[in-house]
Design a protein around this motif. Structure first.
Motif, PDB file in Angstrom:
ATOM      1  N   TYR A 102       0.845  -1.189   0.000  1.00 31.78           N
ATOM      2  CA  TYR A 102       0.000   0.000   0.000  1.00 31.78           C
ATOM      3  C   TYR A 102       0.883   1.242   0.000  1.00 31.78           C
ATOM      4  CZ  TYR A 102      -3.335  -3.477   1.774  1.00 31.78           C
ATOM      5  OH  TYR A 102      -4.106  -4.602   1.932  1.00 31.78           O
ATOM      6  N   THR A 103       0.532   2.221  -0.829  1.00 31.47           N
ATOM      7  CA  THR A 103       1.260   3.493  -0.841  1.00 31.47           C
ATOM      8  C   THR A 103       0.265   4.645  -0.803  1.00 31.47           C
ATOM      9  OG1 THR A 103       1.324   3.622  -3.276  1.00 31.47           O
ATOM     10  CG2 THR A 103       3.162   2.502  -2.185  1.00 31.47           C
ATOM     11  N   TRP A 104       0.670   5.733  -0.131  1.00 30.49           N
ATOM     12  CA  TRP A 104      -0.161   6.932  -0.064  1.00 30.49           C
ATOM     13  C   TRP A 104       0.717   8.122   0.297  1.00 30.49           C
ATOM     14  CZ3 TRP A 104       0.246   3.311   3.684  1.00 30.49           C
ATOM     15  CH2 TRP A 104       0.448   3.727   5.004  1.00 30.49           C
ATOM     16  N   PRO A 105       0.289   9.348  -0.005  1.00 29.84           N
ATOM     17  CA  PRO A 105       1.119  10.537   0.226  1.00 29.84           C
ATOM     18  C   PRO A 105       1.519  10.685   1.694  1.00 29.84           C
ATOM     19  CG  PRO A 105      -0.734  11.068  -1.184  1.00 29.84           C
ATOM     20  CD  PRO A 105      -0.979   9.682  -0.682  1.00 29.84           C
ATOM     21  N   THR A 106       2.696  11.269   1.910  1.00 28.48           N
ATOM     22  CA  THR A 106       3.214  11.399   3.273  1.00 28.48           C
ATOM     23  C   THR A 106       2.436  12.425   4.107  1.00 28.48           C
ATOM     24  OG1 THR A 106       4.841  12.986   2.430  1.00 28.48           O
ATOM     25  CG2 THR A 106       5.553  10.691   2.694  1.00 28.48           C
ATOM     26  N   ASN A 107       1.670  13.301   3.465  1.00 25.69           N
ATOM     27  CA  ASN A 107       0.915  14.309   4.213  1.00 25.69           C
ATOM     28  C   ASN A 107      -0.501  13.850   4.526  1.00 25.69           C
ATOM     29  OD1 ASN A 107      -0.193  14.385   1.682  1.00 25.69           O
ATOM     30  ND2 ASN A 107      -0.006  16.608   1.403  1.00 25.69           N
ATOM     31  N   LYS A 108      -0.715  12.532   4.497  1.00 20.79           N
ATOM     32  CA  LYS A 108      -2.064  12.008   4.684  1.00 20.79           C
ATOM     33  C   LYS A 108      -2.006  10.687   5.426  1.00 20.79           C
ATOM     34  CE  LYS A 108      -6.099  10.551   1.943  1.00 20.79           C
ATOM     35  NZ  LYS A 108      -6.619  10.377   0.568  1.00 20.79           N
ATOM     36  N   GLN A 109      -3.033  10.382   6.223  1.00 11.80           N
ATOM     37  CA  GLN A 109      -3.181   9.051   6.782  1.00 11.80           C
ATOM     38  C   GLN A 109      -4.653   8.787   7.048  1.00 11.80           C
ATOM     39  OE1 GLN A 109      -2.116   7.999  10.866  1.00 11.80           O
ATOM     40  NE2 GLN A 109      -1.427  10.104  11.200  1.00 11.80           N
ATOM     41  N   GLY A 110      -4.984   7.520   7.291  1.00 15.41           N
ATOM     42  CA  GLY A 110      -6.370   7.143   7.514  1.00 15.41           C
ATOM     43  C   GLY A 110      -6.807   7.374   8.947  1.00 15.41           C
ATOM     44  N   GLY A 111      -8.026   6.947   9.250  1.00 16.22           N
ATOM     45  CA  GLY A 111      -8.585   7.100  10.588  1.00 16.22           C
ATOM     46  C   GLY A 111      -8.984   5.754  11.166  1.00 16.22           C
ATOM     47  N   THR A 112      -9.470   5.779  12.408  1.00 12.35           N
ATOM     48  CA  THR A 112      -9.825   4.531  13.088  1.00 12.35           C
ATOM     49  C   THR A 112     -11.177   3.987  12.667  1.00 12.35           C
ATOM     50  OG1 THR A 112     -10.746   5.803  14.937  1.00 12.35           O
ATOM     51  CG2 THR A 112      -8.427   5.111  15.111  1.00 12.35           C
TER      52      THR A 112
ATOM     53  N   MET B 164       7.410  -3.548   8.371  1.00 18.70           N
ATOM     54  CA  MET B 164       6.622  -3.569   7.132  1.00 18.70           C
ATOM     55  C   MET B 164       6.355  -2.166   6.600  1.00 18.70           C
ATOM     56  SD  MET B 164       3.832  -6.425   8.336  1.00 18.70           S
ATOM     57  CE  MET B 164       4.351  -7.932   9.167  1.00 18.70           C
ATOM     58  N   TYR B 165       7.050  -1.174   7.152  1.00 19.55           N
ATOM     59  CA  TYR B 165       6.762   0.222   6.808  1.00 19.55           C
ATOM     60  C   TYR B 165       8.035   0.969   6.389  1.00 19.55           C
ATOM     61  CZ  TYR B 165       5.907   5.199   7.569  1.00 19.55           C
ATOM     62  OH  TYR B 165       5.835   6.550   7.405  1.00 19.55           O
ATOM     63  N   ASN B 166       7.854   1.937   5.491  1.00 24.39           N
ATOM     64  CA  ASN B 166       8.964   2.794   5.085  1.00 24.39           C
ATOM     65  C   ASN B 166       8.415   4.028   4.375  1.00 24.39           C
ATOM     66  OD1 ASN B 166      11.617   3.660   4.671  1.00 24.39           O
ATOM     67  ND2 ASN B 166      12.300   1.661   3.946  1.00 24.39           N
ATOM     68  N   ILE B 167       9.302   4.940   4.030  1.00 24.44           N
ATOM     69  CA  ILE B 167       8.979   6.089   3.185  1.00 24.44           C
ATOM     70  C   ILE B 167       9.871   6.015   1.960  1.00 24.44           C
ATOM     71  CG2 ILE B 167       8.990   8.602   2.979  1.00 24.44           C
ATOM     72  CD1 ILE B 167       8.452   8.791   5.950  1.00 24.44           C
ATOM     73  N   VAL B 168       9.268   5.949   0.779  1.00 27.35           N
ATOM     74  CA  VAL B 168      10.022   5.791  -0.464  1.00 27.35           C
ATOM     75  C   VAL B 168       9.553   6.841  -1.475  1.00 27.35           C
ATOM     76  CG1 VAL B 168      10.344   3.321  -0.074  1.00 27.35           C
ATOM     77  CG2 VAL B 168       8.372   4.103  -1.396  1.00 27.35           C
ATOM     78  N   ARG B 169      10.214   6.864  -2.623  1.00 23.68           N
ATOM     79  CA  ARG B 169       9.822   7.770  -3.702  1.00 23.68           C
ATOM     80  C   ARG B 169       8.958   7.012  -4.699  1.00 23.68           C
ATOM     81  NH1 ARG B 169      10.842  13.200  -3.344  1.00 23.68           N
ATOM     82  NH2 ARG B 169      11.533  13.376  -5.500  1.00 23.68           N
ATOM     83  N   GLN B 170       7.839   7.632  -5.090  1.00 23.39           N
ATOM     84  CA  GLN B 170       6.954   7.052  -6.103  1.00 23.39           C
ATOM     85  C   GLN B 170       6.499   8.169  -7.036  1.00 23.39           C
ATOM     86  OE1 GLN B 170       2.874   5.617  -5.022  1.00 23.39           O
ATOM     87  NE2 GLN B 170       3.584   3.646  -5.772  1.00 23.39           N
ATOM     88  N   ASN B 171       6.830   8.027  -8.314  1.00 25.82           N
ATOM     89  CA  ASN B 171       6.510   9.051  -9.315  1.00 25.82           C
ATOM     90  C   ASN B 171       7.038  10.431  -8.902  1.00 25.82           C
ATOM     91  OD1 ASN B 171       5.074   7.134 -10.866  1.00 25.82           O
ATOM     92  ND2 ASN B 171       3.223   7.485  -9.659  1.00 25.82           N
ATOM     93  N   GLY B 172       8.237  10.443  -8.322  1.00 27.37           N
ATOM     94  CA  GLY B 172       8.888  11.690  -7.973  1.00 27.37           C
ATOM     95  C   GLY B 172       8.487  12.292  -6.650  1.00 27.37           C
ATOM     96  N   SER B 173       7.610  11.638  -5.885  1.00 28.64           N
ATOM     97  CA  SER B 173       7.155  12.181  -4.607  1.00 28.64           C
ATOM     98  C   SER B 173       7.372  11.174  -3.484  1.00 28.64           C
ATOM     99  CB  SER B 173       5.663  12.544  -4.676  1.00 28.64           C
ATOM    100  OG  SER B 173       5.405  13.486  -5.692  1.00 28.64           O
TER     101      SER B 173
END
Length: 329
Positions: free
Chosen positions: A36-46, A73-82
Motif C-alpha cells: 500500500y502506498t499513499w502521500p506522506t501528508n495524509k493518513q487514515g482514521g480509526t 513492514m513500513y517505510n517512506i520511499v519515492r513514487q513518481n517523484g514524490s
C-alpha cells in the motif's frame, strides 16, 4: 504492536491508498504480500470507512487479525517523484502463506531504498574489490580490468580449462534471472567456462544427489501435497529456515492432523487415518526444523510420526533405498 527501534506509533493506511499485489523476492516459495502506498501528508482514521482494513481500529483487534502491520513492514520511499508511505504486509488471502510473513519477506518495506530513512546506505552503488584487507569500492573499468587480467593469467598458466567460477545461482520473484543474466553472459557467452559451482553446491548440480540417483527429481510436488501426503520425505533440507511458510502453512497442518477434512474431501472413501501422517527426514545434524517439531510434539519420543535418519557420509543413497524398500514391504 509498534514497539521497535523507539517507534511507538505508525500511520494508518487510508481507505484510498494504492494497492499492489507483491511476491516475496527472497526464497522460491513465492509468498503473497499486499503493498500500500499513499502521500506522506495524509493518513487514515480509526473508523471502518477511513482505513484500508475496513474495521474499527479504536477497538482491540482479535488474535491473528490482518488489520495491522509491524514497523518492519513500513517505510517512506519515492513514487513518481514524490515521497510516499509504503506498507508491505502478508496477504491473508494468498494460498501460499495465508497471511504468514517470514523474517525475510516481512522486512521488504523496511529494506526498500529510502533516503528518508537511510536504507539507501545499505545498497551497493559501485563494484567491490578485496584490497588492503577489506572490501573496497572501485570503478567498473577497474573491476573489469582486474577480472580480465586474472583470467588471462590463469589461461596462460593452466589453459582455458583451468578457469573455475563460483557464482550466485537463483532467487525468488525472478531474482535468479535478474541476478545472473550478466554473469551468465560473461562466463558462458564470452569466457565459455566449463567449470562452475553455484549457490551452496560443489558443482552446477542438485542439492540432493541421492534422490536424483534413485530417479526421483526434486521440486516434484505442489504445496498442497504437503497437506495431503501420507508421508513427507525431506532430504538435505531445513524447510523451517529456508522455506519458512511452506513448512508452517502446509507441513505443520498435516503433521498436526488439522488437514484431515481436506484429505477426506480430496480422497473420498480412501482411508486417511491419523496413523498415516509421517515425516521422514534425512540429514546429518540437528536443525531448526527438528526443534520446531519438538515444540509441536511431533518427535518420535512423543508420537510415532517423525523419523530421523542420521546418515553416515556417502551412505545417504543406500539408506534411502533401504528405507523405501522397507516401506514397500
Amino acid at each position: 504492536m509498534a514497539y521497535k527501534r523507539q517507534i511507538d506509533r505508525l500511520p494508518i493506511v487510508p481507505k484510498d491508498a494504492k494497492e499492489f499485489n507483491v511476491t516475496c523476492h527472497y526464497c522460491i516459495v513465492g509468498c503473497g504480500y499486499k503493498a500500500y502506498t499513499w502521500p506522506t501528508n495524509k493518513q487514515g482514521g480509526t473508523a471502518p470507512d477511513q482505513n484500508k482494513f475496513g474495521v474499527d481500529l479504536a477497538k482491540q483487534q482479535p488474535a491473528e487479525t490482518p488489520a495491522w502491520y509491524a514497523p518492519a513492514m513500513y517505510n517512506i520511499v519515492r513514487q513518481n517523484g514524490s515521497d510516499v508511505h509504503i506498507v508491505i504486509k502478508p496477504d491473508k488471502d494468498c494460498v501460499v502463506n495465508s497471511g504468514l510473513g517470514s523474517v525475510r519477506g516481512a522486512r521488504m518495506a523496511e529494506m526498500s531504498y529510502s533516503q528518508q530513512r537511510n536504507t539507501q546506505l545499505q545498497r551497493l552503488t559501485n563494484p567491490m574489490v578485496w584490497r588492503y584487507g577489506q572490501m573496497q569500492p572501485t570503478s567498473w573499468d577497474d573491476a573489469l580490468d582486474l577480472v580480465a587480467r586474472v583470467t588471462v593469467a590463469v589461461i596462460n598458466d593452466r589453459g582455458e580449462d583451468g578457469l573455475f567460477v563460483s557464482a550466485f545461482d537463483h532467487g525468488g520473484a525472478g531474482g535468479g534471472y535478474e541476478n545472473t543474466w550478466g554473469t551468465g553472459k560473461l562466463y558462458f557467452g564470452a569466457m565459455k567456462v566449463k567449470n562452475i559451482r553455484i549457490h551452496n553446491r560443489p558443482a552446477y548440480n542438485s542439492e540432493v544427489h541421492a534422490t536424483r540417483d534413485m530417479g526421483v527429481g526434486e521440486l516434484n510436488n505442489c504445496y498442497e501435497d504437503a497437506e495431503l501426503a501420507d508421508t513427507i520425505v525431506a532430504v538435505g533440507t531445513n524447510a523451517l529456515e529456508t522455506q519458512t511458510n511452506y513448512f508452517l502453512n502446509h507441513w505443520v497442518p498435516n503433521l498436526r492432523g488439522s488437514s484431515m477434512d481436506k484429505k477426506k474431501a480430496e480422497f473420498g472413501s480412501e482411508p486417511v487415518a491419523r496413523r498415516y501422517r509421517q515425516c521422514l527426514r534425512s540429514r546429518g545434524r540437528q536443525r531448526e526444523c527438528d526443534a520446531s517439531c519438538d515444540q509441536l510434539g511431533l518427535r518420535p519420543c512423543t508420537i510415532q510420526r517423525v523419523a530421523d535418519l542420521h546418515c553416515e557420509q556417502g551412505l545417504d543413497r543406500q539408506s534411502l533405498h533401504r528405507s523405501f524398500d522397507q516401506k514397500l514391504r
